[in-house]
Design a protein around this motif. Structure first.
Motif, PDB file in Angstrom:
ATOM      1  N   ALA A  35      -4.432 -14.979  -9.015  1.00  0.00           N
ATOM      2  CA  ALA A  35      -4.963 -15.820  -8.710  1.00  0.00           C
ATOM      3  C   ALA A  35      -4.988 -16.900  -9.396  1.00  0.00           C
ATOM      4  O   ALA A  35      -4.512 -17.846  -8.450  1.00  0.00           O
ATOM      5  CB  ALA A  35      -6.931 -16.003  -8.341  1.00  0.00           C
ATOM      6  N   ALA A  36      -5.240 -17.119 -11.081  1.00  0.00           N
ATOM      7  CA  ALA A  36      -4.831 -18.087 -11.818  1.00  0.00           C
ATOM      8  C   ALA A  36      -3.134 -19.173 -11.397  1.00  0.00           C
ATOM      9  O   ALA A  36      -2.810 -19.683 -11.531  1.00  0.00           O
ATOM     10  CB  ALA A  36      -5.435 -18.046 -12.751  1.00  0.00           C
ATOM     11  N   ALA A  37      -2.865 -17.589 -11.348  1.00  0.00           N
ATOM     12  CA  ALA A  37      -0.933 -17.951 -10.982  1.00  0.00           C
ATOM     13  C   ALA A  37      -0.334 -18.479 -10.050  1.00  0.00           C
ATOM     14  O   ALA A  37       0.414 -18.913 -10.173  1.00  0.00           O
ATOM     15  CB  ALA A  37      -0.123 -16.334 -11.376  1.00  0.00           C
ATOM     16  N   SER A  38      -1.447 -17.894  -8.807  1.00  0.00           N
ATOM     17  CA  SER A  38      -0.402 -18.294  -7.555  1.00  0.00           C
ATOM     18  C   SER A  38      -1.585 -18.967  -6.673  1.00  0.00           C
ATOM     19  O   SER A  38      -0.901 -19.738  -5.866  1.00  0.00           O
ATOM     20  CB  SER A  38      -0.728 -16.900  -6.895  1.00  0.00           C
ATOM     21  OG  SER A  38      -1.966 -16.360  -6.393  1.00  0.00           O
ATOM     22  N   ALA A  39      -2.034 -20.005  -7.303  1.00  0.00           N
ATOM     23  CA  ALA A  39      -2.920 -20.856  -7.025  1.00  0.00           C
ATOM     24  C   ALA A  39      -2.431 -22.045  -6.583  1.00  0.00           C
ATOM     25  O   ALA A  39      -1.352 -23.324  -7.937  1.00  0.00           O
ATOM     26  CB  ALA A  39      -4.682 -21.050  -7.449  1.00  0.00           C
ATOM     27  N   CYS A  49      -8.267 -18.443 -16.062  1.00  0.00           N
ATOM     28  CA  CYS A  49      -8.574 -16.980 -16.307  1.00  0.00           C
ATOM     29  C   CYS A  49      -9.323 -16.788 -18.140  1.00  0.00           C
ATOM     30  O   CYS A  49      -7.817 -16.920 -18.649  1.00  0.00           O
ATOM     31  CB  CYS A  49      -7.392 -15.809 -15.522  1.00  0.00           C
ATOM     32  SG  CYS A  49      -7.743 -14.993 -16.285  1.00  0.00           S
ATOM     33  N   HIS A  50      -9.835 -16.354 -18.091  1.00  0.00           N
ATOM     34  CA  HIS A  50     -10.209 -16.305 -20.078  1.00  0.00           C
ATOM     35  C   HIS A  50      -9.457 -14.612 -19.927  1.00  0.00           C
ATOM     36  O   HIS A  50      -9.485 -13.957 -19.067  1.00  0.00           O
ATOM     37  CB  HIS A  50     -11.904 -15.911 -19.721  1.00  0.00           C
ATOM     38  CG  HIS A  50     -12.635 -17.604 -19.727  1.00  0.00           C
ATOM     39  ND1 HIS A  50     -12.466 -18.289 -18.751  1.00  0.00           N
ATOM     40  CD2 HIS A  50     -12.842 -18.017 -20.953  1.00  0.00           C
ATOM     41  CE1 HIS A  50     -13.733 -19.392 -18.848  1.00  0.00           C
ATOM     42  NE2 HIS A  50     -13.081 -18.971 -20.158  1.00  0.00           N
ATOM     43  N   CYS A  51      -9.362 -14.646 -21.688  1.00  0.00           N
ATOM     44  CA  CYS A  51      -8.780 -13.259 -21.906  1.00  0.00           C
ATOM     45  C   CYS A  51      -9.371 -12.657 -21.412  1.00  0.00           C
ATOM     46  O   CYS A  51     -10.836 -12.209 -21.926  1.00  0.00           O
ATOM     47  CB  CYS A  51      -8.369 -13.913 -23.123  1.00  0.00           C
ATOM     48  SG  CYS A  51      -7.136 -12.168 -23.624  1.00  0.00           S
ATOM     49  N   ASN A  52      -8.980 -11.158 -21.762  1.00  0.00           N
ATOM     50  CA  ASN A  52      -9.317  -9.508 -21.045  1.00  0.00           C
ATOM     51  C   ASN A  52     -10.063  -8.958 -21.994  1.00  0.00           C
ATOM     52  O   ASN A  52     -10.831  -7.689 -22.508  1.00  0.00           O
ATOM     53  CB  ASN A  52      -9.345  -9.264 -20.542  1.00  0.00           C
ATOM     54  CG  ASN A  52      -8.310  -7.936 -20.559  1.00  0.00           C
ATOM     55  OD1 ASN A  52      -7.193  -8.793 -21.654  1.00  0.00           O
ATOM     56  ND2 ASN A  52      -7.731  -7.050 -20.087  1.00  0.00           N
ATOM     57  N   LYS A  53      -9.280  -9.282 -23.664  1.00  0.00           N
ATOM     58  CA  LYS A  53      -9.452  -9.189 -25.329  1.00  0.00           C
ATOM     59  C   LYS A  53     -10.365 -10.246 -25.491  1.00  0.00           C
ATOM     60  O   LYS A  53     -11.502  -9.574 -26.248  1.00  0.00           O
ATOM     61  CB  LYS A  53      -8.043  -9.080 -25.701  1.00  0.00           C
ATOM     62  CG  LYS A  53      -7.950  -7.763 -26.574  1.00  0.00           C
ATOM     63  CD  LYS A  53      -6.345  -8.081 -27.176  1.00  0.00           C
ATOM     64  CE  LYS A  53      -5.849  -7.152 -28.664  1.00  0.00           C
ATOM     65  NZ  LYS A  53      -4.850  -7.138 -28.895  1.00  0.00           N
ATOM     66  N   CYS A  54     -10.154 -11.104 -26.314  1.00  0.00           N
ATOM     67  CA  CYS A  54     -10.969 -12.170 -27.197  1.00  0.00           C
ATOM     68  C   CYS A  54     -12.487 -12.651 -26.255  1.00  0.00           C
ATOM     69  O   CYS A  54     -12.833 -12.997 -26.888  1.00  0.00           O
ATOM     70  CB  CYS A  54      -9.991 -13.092 -27.764  1.00  0.00           C
ATOM     71  SG  CYS A  54      -9.335 -14.212 -26.701  1.00  0.00           S
ATOM     72  N   ARG A  55     -11.733 -13.094 -24.786  1.00  0.00           N
ATOM     73  CA  ARG A  55     -12.786 -13.327 -23.905  1.00  0.00           C
ATOM     74  C   ARG A  55     -13.454 -14.325 -24.502  1.00  0.00           C
ATOM     75  O   ARG A  55     -14.130 -15.002 -23.813  1.00  0.00           O
ATOM     76  CB  ARG A  55     -14.334 -12.560 -24.025  1.00  0.00           C
ATOM     77  CG  ARG A  55     -14.387 -11.357 -24.303  1.00  0.00           C
ATOM     78  CD  ARG A  55     -15.385 -10.419 -23.607  1.00  0.00           C
ATOM     79  NE  ARG A  55     -15.247  -8.303 -23.089  1.00  0.00           N
ATOM     80  CZ  ARG A  55     -14.539  -8.358 -22.231  1.00  0.00           C
ATOM     81  NH1 ARG A  55     -14.950  -8.467 -21.388  1.00  0.00           N
ATOM     82  NH2 ARG A  55     -14.530  -7.001 -21.710  1.00  0.00           N
ATOM     83  N   GLU A  70       4.343 -13.529 -15.768  1.00  0.00           N
ATOM     84  CA  GLU A  70       4.017 -13.694 -16.680  1.00  0.00           C
ATOM     85  C   GLU A  70       2.493 -14.228 -17.768  1.00  0.00           C
ATOM     86  O   GLU A  70       2.409 -15.250 -17.485  1.00  0.00           O
ATOM     87  CB  GLU A  70       5.328 -14.204 -17.829  1.00  0.00           C
ATOM     88  CG  GLU A  70       6.363 -12.877 -17.286  1.00  0.00           C
ATOM     89  CD  GLU A  70       7.526 -13.599 -18.398  1.00  0.00           C
ATOM     90  OE1 GLU A  70       8.372 -13.457 -18.376  1.00  0.00           O
ATOM     91  OE2 GLU A  70       7.501 -15.147 -18.758  1.00  0.00           O
ATOM     92  N   TRP A  71       2.135 -13.632 -18.289  1.00  0.00           N
ATOM     93  CA  TRP A  71       0.644 -13.883 -18.661  1.00  0.00           C
ATOM     94  C   TRP A  71       0.162 -14.218 -20.653  1.00  0.00           C
ATOM     95  O   TRP A  71       0.310 -12.821 -20.766  1.00  0.00           O
ATOM     96  CB  TRP A  71      -0.389 -13.432 -18.029  1.00  0.00           C
ATOM     97  CG  TRP A  71      -1.015 -12.150 -18.365  1.00  0.00           C
ATOM     98  CD1 TRP A  71       0.075 -10.713 -17.589  1.00  0.00           C
ATOM     99  CD2 TRP A  71      -1.698 -11.131 -19.199  1.00  0.00           C
ATOM    100  NE1 TRP A  71      -0.681  -9.442 -17.936  1.00  0.00           N
ATOM    101  CE2 TRP A  71      -1.834  -9.934 -19.463  1.00  0.00           C
ATOM    102  CE3 TRP A  71      -2.010 -12.002 -19.666  1.00  0.00           C
ATOM    103  CZ2 TRP A  71      -1.561  -9.544 -19.657  1.00  0.00           C
ATOM    104  CZ3 TRP A  71      -2.560 -10.485 -21.045  1.00  0.00           C
ATOM    105  CH2 TRP A  71      -2.583  -9.389 -20.616  1.00  0.00           C
ATOM    106  N   PHE A  72      -0.405 -15.114 -20.919  1.00  0.00           N
ATOM    107  CA  PHE A  72      -0.160 -14.907 -22.262  1.00  0.00           C
ATOM    108  C   PHE A  72      -1.700 -15.951 -22.702  1.00  0.00           C
ATOM    109  O   PHE A  72      -1.924 -16.606 -22.418  1.00  0.00           O
ATOM    110  CB  PHE A  72       0.957 -15.436 -22.521  1.00  0.00           C
ATOM    111  CG  PHE A  72       1.380 -15.845 -24.124  1.00  0.00           C
ATOM    112  CD1 PHE A  72       1.309 -15.305 -25.174  1.00  0.00           C
ATOM    113  CD2 PHE A  72       0.341 -17.333 -24.951  1.00  0.00           C
ATOM    114  CE1 PHE A  72       0.856 -15.338 -26.688  1.00  0.00           C
ATOM    115  CE2 PHE A  72       1.008 -17.781 -26.352  1.00  0.00           C
ATOM    116  CZ  PHE A  72       1.059 -16.467 -26.937  1.00  0.00           C
ATOM    117  N   CYS A  73      -2.598 -15.191 -23.883  1.00  0.00           N
ATOM    118  CA  CYS A  73      -3.531 -15.452 -24.667  1.00  0.00           C
ATOM    119  C   CYS A  73      -2.959 -16.295 -25.591  1.00  0.00           C
ATOM    120  O   CYS A  73      -3.095 -15.983 -26.073  1.00  0.00           O
ATOM    121  CB  CYS A  73      -4.747 -14.664 -24.520  1.00  0.00           C
ATOM    122  SG  CYS A  73      -5.822 -15.514 -25.675  1.00  0.00           S
TER     123      CYS A  73
END
Ligand SMILES: [Zn+2]
Length: 99
Positions: A35-39, A49-55, A70-73
């Motif tokens: 959603a964040a990439a295509s909006a 969008c918050h990271c699902n690892k470090c949050r 491609e996504w990157f925190c």
């Protein structure tokens, strides 16, 4: 790096398929990334969008030349690619770009 094919998480209607909770949380995270990439840029609320690892980190997204996301925190370096996301429930790219 997480390499994911979004269709593996979806049922035939494009919604999240029944699956165990950890997989479902991952699917929901990937959906937010899509959603964040295509909006369209006008939809600010979908663009973060918050990271699902470090949050805490914000996930930065980009659509690659092969159409994968491609996504990157920026905070913890967690990263991945998502393919086959077009026409999924979270694909917002077909929404009109102007209000
Ligand atoms: Zn992170």
């Amino acid at each position: 790096m997480y390499i994911t094919d979004l269709t593996h998480f979806l049922d035939e209607k494009g919604a999240i398929a029944p699956m165990p909770a950890p997989a479902r949380r991952l699917a929901e995270f990937l959906g937010r990334v899509v959603a964040a990439a295509s909006a369209p840029a006008t939809m600010d609320e979908a663009g973060e969008c918050h990271c699902n690892k470090c949050r805490k980190g914000i996930v930065v997204t980009e659509i690659a030349s092969d159409d994968a996301i491609e996504w990157f925190c920026e905070r913890c370096g967690h990263e991945g690619r998502i393919s086959n996301w077009r026409r999924s429930f979270w694909d917002l790219s077909a929404l009109p770009n102007k209000r």
